[in-house]
Scaffold this active site. Structure first.
Site, PDB file in Angstrom:
ATOM      1  N   GLY A  41       0.763  -1.247   0.000  1.00 35.76           N
ATOM      2  CA  GLY A  41       0.000   0.000   0.000  1.00 35.76           C
ATOM      3  C   GLY A  41       0.786   1.285   0.000  1.00 35.76           C
TER       4      GLY A  41
ATOM      5  N   PRO B  80       4.690  -5.183  -0.354  1.00 35.87           N
ATOM      6  CA  PRO B  80       4.739  -3.990  -1.199  1.00 35.87           C
ATOM      7  C   PRO B  80       4.861  -4.368  -2.669  1.00 35.87           C
ATOM      8  CG  PRO B  80       6.871  -4.386  -0.172  1.00 35.87           C
ATOM      9  CD  PRO B  80       5.933  -5.422   0.388  1.00 35.87           C
ATOM     10  N   GLY B  81       4.107  -3.707  -3.504  1.00 38.82           N
ATOM     11  CA  GLY B  81       4.228  -3.915  -4.946  1.00 38.82           C
ATOM     12  C   GLY B  81       4.689  -2.614  -5.574  1.00 38.82           C
TER      13      GLY B  81
ATOM     14  N   ARG C 220      -4.452   3.198 -16.347  1.00 39.56           N
ATOM     15  CA  ARG C 220      -4.655   3.775 -15.016  1.00 39.56           C
ATOM     16  C   ARG C 220      -5.317   5.157 -15.016  1.00 39.56           C
ATOM     17  NH1 ARG C 220      -1.306   4.786 -11.661  1.00 39.56           N
ATOM     18  NH2 ARG C 220      -2.447   3.987  -9.881  1.00 39.56           N
TER      19      ARG C 220
ATOM     20  N   CYS D   8      -9.521   4.519 -29.814  1.00 43.04           N
ATOM     21  CA  CYS D   8     -10.792   5.131 -30.211  1.00 43.04           C
ATOM     22  C   CYS D   8     -11.605   5.472 -28.974  1.00 43.04           C
ATOM     23  CB  CYS D   8     -11.549   4.187 -31.121  1.00 43.04           C
ATOM     24  SG  CYS D   8     -10.629   3.883 -32.623  1.00 43.04           S
TER      25      CYS D   8
ATOM     26  N   TYR E 167       1.650  -1.765 -12.313  1.00 44.37           N
ATOM     27  CA  TYR E 167       0.280  -1.791 -12.822  1.00 44.37           C
ATOM     28  C   TYR E 167       0.137  -1.130 -14.189  1.00 44.37           C
ATOM     29  CZ  TYR E 167      -0.372  -2.931  -7.884  1.00 44.37           C
ATOM     30  OH  TYR E 167      -0.260  -3.506  -6.640  1.00 44.37           O
TER      31      TYR E 167
HETATM   32  N1  LLP Z   1      -1.205  -7.349  -1.076  1.00 48.28           N
HETATM   33  C1  LLP Z   1      -2.490  -7.493  -1.471  1.00 48.28           C
HETATM   34  C2  LLP Z   1      -3.306  -8.533  -0.857  1.00 48.28           C
HETATM   35  C3  LLP Z   1      -3.016  -6.657  -2.456  1.00 48.28           C
HETATM   36  O1  LLP Z   1      -4.285  -6.800  -2.824  1.00 48.28           O
HETATM   37  C4  LLP Z   1      -2.181  -5.676  -3.047  1.00 48.28           C
HETATM   38  C5  LLP Z   1      -2.696  -4.802  -4.100  1.00 48.28           C
HETATM   39  C6  LLP Z   1      -0.856  -5.580  -2.628  1.00 48.28           C
HETATM   40  C7  LLP Z   1      -0.407  -6.427  -1.633  1.00 48.28           C
HETATM   41  C8  LLP Z   1       0.128  -4.598  -3.217  1.00 48.28           C
HETATM   42  O2  LLP Z   1      -0.249  -3.274  -3.010  1.00 48.28           O
HETATM   43  P1  LLP Z   1       0.742  -2.088  -3.409  1.00 48.28           P
HETATM   44  O3  LLP Z   1       1.940  -2.125  -2.471  1.00 48.28           O
HETATM   45  O4  LLP Z   1       1.151  -2.279  -4.814  1.00 48.28           O
HETATM   46  O5  LLP Z   1      -0.080  -0.871  -3.200  1.00 48.28           O
HETATM   47  N2  LLP Z   1      -4.297  -1.696 -10.155  1.00 48.28           N
HETATM   48  C9  LLP Z   1      -4.276  -0.694  -9.109  1.00 48.28           C
HETATM   49  C10 LLP Z   1      -3.701  -1.219  -7.822  1.00 48.28           C
HETATM   50  C11 LLP Z   1      -4.468  -2.408  -7.284  1.00 48.28           C
HETATM   51  C12 LLP Z   1      -3.802  -2.972  -6.060  1.00 48.28           C
HETATM   52  C13 LLP Z   1      -4.477  -4.218  -5.642  1.00 48.28           C
HETATM   53  N3  LLP Z   1      -3.879  -4.896  -4.559  1.00 48.28           N
HETATM   54  C14 LLP Z   1      -3.500   0.523  -9.589  1.00 48.28           C
HETATM   55  O6  LLP Z   1      -3.070   0.538 -10.750  1.00 48.28           O
HETATM   56  O7  LLP Z   1      -3.359   1.499  -8.858  1.00 48.28           O
END
Ligand code: LLP
Length: 445
Positions: A247, A290-291, A334, A365, A393
């Site tokens: 997050g 973290p992603g 996005r 389009c 993403y």
């Molecule tokens: N863990 C779980 C269970 C999750 O559902 C997610 C993200 C993460 C970790 C990683 O979260 P991060 O650190 O990346 O915030 N497509 C959207 C984001 C969707 C995130 C969904 N879950 C975007 O482009 O903003």
């Protein structure tokens, strides 16, 4: 703003990883996803160091949904991180990259039998349970393989984070996890503990994404530790692990100020320690996922400018210039999905003042404007544009809309560039199409 190893070279062009981005665009074509290897590795190390310094029992899973391919999986494995997967495809890709199975966990709000079977058979680290039906499915798969499976129970901590509602998941009204307040979470833990095929290890939550403060994480940690205390009081079981999801937000704009990793780690571990002390609980393993905060700023997308037009507007300043690029919605959905914002650098004019305001438009389009008010120098057809912070993403959510080809991806570092994902070809677009025999003949001319 320059991110990671980005710099402006003597020719006034943007460089990443020592590679001239204009040369990259020529060699590999555009749109092109560029991954800054040093930046990705540095973020992994900095994340791990920030937590190791403050809370020794910790584990970091890279959330592979942000960006996953064989090369990225190898980098994450080399950096010693664990991996979070959320589908058969992510798990398959990770295993194909020879990612150590014991360091993988599996999520999903509606896991299918083949995902569970693969996870159990390959002995991944944890499966996170998300609904009651799934508890039985996982237990059955574990019994069939004759080995207990380690599970976490995902809970909805009932906090409402300050982010776009489509990427907020911690609130009570959500499809994810078991509700704490109505007793579902406690019931799920009881069932997991009662199953001989399952080994209950702890709880998991994820509050939301692109968070620029730690308030909701702190609230959710407090709620989760209250639940851990309730679990101990009513069942005697200890949670060995607390997984707080991902997050942490990133810089899409120069004005965005996410907490530094040090501040983030300080607040998270502080909140956890004080909640544990309140209940006299021992320290669980602190796991997280973290992603975006690992990979977003390591990614840049290169485009070539095509059509440019200026149209009258009803509001000041009276006109708007649209510079069209050779990609858009299909390589970065996005802006349309989440009203996401980005900054751009004119890669071949990086040393010029970016003092014009114009819209960077995609070529689908639809009104697929990537950036409504981009700051750039005067643009001409043929210019190379570098849209920043596209590592998370973007490729992961790319589509073939309008039958566009998904872009190639290169990994840059130490003055070299390696192709890690090939550009799709027109043949890929019809590879899975089938024409029934009765449609093969008889076309009107
Ligand atoms: N863990 C779980 C269970 C999750 O559902 C997610 C993200 C993460 C970790 C990683 O979260 P991060 O650190 O990346 O915030 N497509 C959207 C984001 C969707 C995130 C969904 N879950 C975007 O482009 O903003």
């Amino acid at each position: 703003m320059l991110l990671g190893t980005q710099r402006v070279n003597a020719q006034g062009r943007l460089e990443i990883g020592g590679c001239d981005t204009v040369a990259l665009a020529q060699e590999f074509g555009t749109p092109l996803y560029v991954v800054d290897e040093a930046e990705l590795r540095a973020r992994c190390r900095a994340y791990a160091a920030a937590f190791a310094d403050r809370y020794p029992r910790n584990r970091i899973h890279y959330a592979s949904k942000a960006l996953l391919n064989l090369a990225v999986a190898r980098i994450i494995a080399q950096e010693g991180l664990c991996l979070d997967t959320a589908s058969y495809g992510e798990l398959f890709t990770a295993l194909r990259a020879r990612f150590p199975a014991a360091r993988i966990n599996l999520h999903g709000s509606n896991k299918l039998a083949p995902e569970i079977e693969l996870a159990v058979r390959r002995r991944i680290g944890h499966i996170t349970l998300d609904n009651f039906g799934e508890i039985q499915l996982v237990a059955d798969a574990a019994a069939a393989q004759q080995r207990p499976v380690r599970v976490l129970v995902r809970v909805a901590p009932g906090v409402d984070p300050d982010t776009h509602r489509f990427i907020s998941t911690g609130q009570a009204d959500t499809k994810f996890g078991f509700n704490i307040l109505d007793g579902s979470a406690m019931e799920a833990v009881r069932r997991a503990l009662a199953s001989p095929a399952l080994r209950f290890d702890g709880i998991h939550f994820h509050v939301g994404s692109q968070l620029l403060d730690t308030v909701s994480h702190e609230e959710a940690i407090s709620a989760a530790v209250d639940l851990m205390a309730q679990i101990r009081a009513t069942t005697g079981a200890l949670c060995h692990e607390l997984n707080i999801g991902g997050g942490l937000g990133v810089r899409y704009l120069s004005t965005h100020e996410p907490p530094s990793l040090e501040t983030y780690a300080e607040r998270i571990t502080g909140a956890l320690r004080s909640a544990l002390a309140r209940h006299g609980l021992p320290m669980p393993v602190l796991a997280q996922e973290p992603g975006r905060s690992l990979v977003a700023e390591a990614g840049t997308t290169l485009y070539t400018v095509g059509a440019i037009k200026t149209v009258p507007t009803l509001t000041a300043p009276g006109s708007r210039t649209y510079a069209s690029i050779d990609g858009g919605l299909s390589d970065n959905p996005r802006p349309q999905l989440y009203e996401a914002v980005y900054e751009v650098i004119a890669a071949n004019k990086a040393d010029r003042p970016h003092d014009r305001t114009l819209a960077i438009a995609g070529r689908h389009c639809e009104t697929d404007v990537l950036i409504w008010d981009a700051s750039a120098p005067e643009l001409e057809p043929g210019d190379t544009l570098a849209v920043q912070t596209t590592g998370a993403y973007n490729a992961a959510m790319a589509s073939n809309y309008n039958k566009f080809l998904r872009p190639a991806m290169v990994l840059v570092g130490d003055d070299r560039a390696d192709l890690i994902v090939e550009r799709e070809t027109p043949a890929d677009l019809v590879r899975h199409d089938c024409v029934p025999a009765r449609l093969k003949a008889g076309a009107r001319t």
